[in-house]
Design a protein around this motif. Structure first.
Motif, PDB file in Angstrom:
ATOM      1  N   CYS A  92      -8.792  38.282 -15.831  1.00 23.76           N
ATOM      2  CA  CYS A  92      -9.357  37.119 -16.539  1.00 23.76           C
ATOM      3  C   CYS A  92      -8.417  35.925 -16.422  1.00 23.76           C
ATOM      4  CB  CYS A  92      -9.585  37.445 -18.015  1.00 23.76           C
ATOM      5  SG  CYS A  92     -10.843  38.679 -18.339  1.00 23.76           S
ATOM      6  N   TYR A 103     -17.292  35.604 -18.449  1.00 21.89           N
ATOM      7  CA  TYR A 103     -16.553  36.749 -18.978  1.00 21.89           C
ATOM      8  C   TYR A 103     -17.475  37.542 -19.900  1.00 21.89           C
ATOM      9  CZ  TYR A 103     -12.441  33.892 -17.775  1.00 21.89           C
ATOM     10  OH  TYR A 103     -11.506  33.117 -17.137  1.00 21.89           O
ATOM     11  N   ILE A 106     -12.109  42.425 -22.553  1.00 22.91           N
ATOM     12  CA  ILE A 106     -12.800  41.287 -21.948  1.00 22.91           C
ATOM     13  C   ILE A 106     -12.497  41.327 -20.454  1.00 22.91           C
ATOM     14  CG2 ILE A 106     -13.015  38.773 -21.877  1.00 22.91           C
ATOM     15  CD1 ILE A 106     -11.914  38.818 -24.817  1.00 22.91           C
ATOM     16  N   GLU A 107     -13.547  41.201 -19.629  1.00 24.01           N
ATOM     17  CA  GLU A 107     -13.387  41.255 -18.181  1.00 24.01           C
ATOM     18  C   GLU A 107     -14.172  40.125 -17.523  1.00 24.01           C
ATOM     19  OE1 GLU A 107     -14.935  45.094 -17.102  1.00 24.01           O
ATOM     20  OE2 GLU A 107     -16.995  44.519 -17.535  1.00 24.01           O
ATOM     21  N   VAL A 108     -13.855  39.848 -16.273  1.00 22.89           N
ATOM     22  CA  VAL A 108     -14.595  38.846 -15.505  1.00 22.89           C
ATOM     23  C   VAL A 108     -15.906  39.487 -15.067  1.00 22.89           C
ATOM     24  CG1 VAL A 108     -14.654  37.465 -13.397  1.00 22.89           C
ATOM     25  CG2 VAL A 108     -12.542  37.627 -14.724  1.00 22.89           C
ATOM     26  N   ARG A 109     -17.013  38.856 -15.406  1.00 24.25           N
ATOM     27  CA  ARG A 109     -18.323  39.339 -14.991  1.00 24.25           C
ATOM     28  C   ARG A 109     -18.756  38.672 -13.687  1.00 24.25           C
ATOM     29  NH1 ARG A 109     -22.358  42.233 -17.725  1.00 24.25           N
ATOM     30  NH2 ARG A 109     -20.477  43.197 -18.513  1.00 24.25           N
ATOM     31  N   LEU A 143      -8.876  35.427 -26.211  1.00 28.49           N
ATOM     32  CA  LEU A 143      -9.151  35.009 -24.832  1.00 28.49           C
ATOM     33  C   LEU A 143      -8.694  33.574 -24.610  1.00 28.49           C
ATOM     34  CD1 LEU A 143     -10.304  35.525 -22.036  1.00 28.49           C
ATOM     35  CD2 LEU A 143     -12.570  34.908 -22.920  1.00 28.49           C
TER      36      LEU A 143
END
Length: 165
Positions: free
Chosen positions: A30, A48, A57-60, A130
């Motif tokens: 991220c 995200y 939380i991750e990069v979508r 974040l």
């Protein structure tokens, strides 16, 4: 948690990614993707999302610089159709009244009305974790319906801090 991270070919750095009150952590990618949009403008936007178990939380998705704001909004509406929330960062390009061009990184919390209550609560309580990890956010917009996502709202938000309007 202390994570070793090399960003955009720069010297390696150690980044502290701590779980906040929500117990959600931020995946190191991220931060890497954010630095790539901030320093090299490699993307127009990043979406995200929380993992299914609501723990990280991750990069979508990342979109190329040629992507449009409408495409970014479509990504958020797609999440709404799944009754889910999302975070996003959009590299907003706009022009001042005197013709000067500007860019600002706008952070979005998309929390549609139809999303599950638990998910809305976890997204809201994890937002600051974040944002703290993404150093260099220019503006922040929280949206819960399509009207909130209108480009005019983003433009107005970006122009608020400009002196030469």
């Amino acid at each position: 948690m202390l994570v070793h991270l090399t960003v955009c070919g720069q010297l390696p750095v150690w980044v502290c990614i701590s779980s906040q009150a929500s117990g959600v952590s931020v995946n190191p990618y991220c931060i890497q993707a954010f630095n790539e949009i901030k320093l090299k403008h490699l993307y127009r936007y990043i979406v995200y999302a929380l993992t299914e178990d609501l723990t990280q939380i991750e990069v979508r998705k990342t979109a190329p610089p040629t992507a449009t704001y409408d495409e970014f909004v479509e990504e958020l509406i797609e999440a709404e159709n799944l009754q889910q929330c999302r975070y996003g960062v959009y590299d907003a390009e706009y022009e001042l009244k005197d013709g000067q061009k500007r860019n600002k990184l706008v952070f979005f919390l998309w929390s549609p009305e139809c999303a599950k209550i638990k998910q809305k609560m976890v997204y809201t309580s994890s937002k600051d974790a974040l944002k703290r990890a993404l150093v260099g956010i220019g503006k922040d917009l929280q949206a819960c319906d399509h009207g909130d996502l209108a480009w005019t709202n983003v433009l107005e938000l970006c122009l608020r801090s400009e002196v030469a309007q």
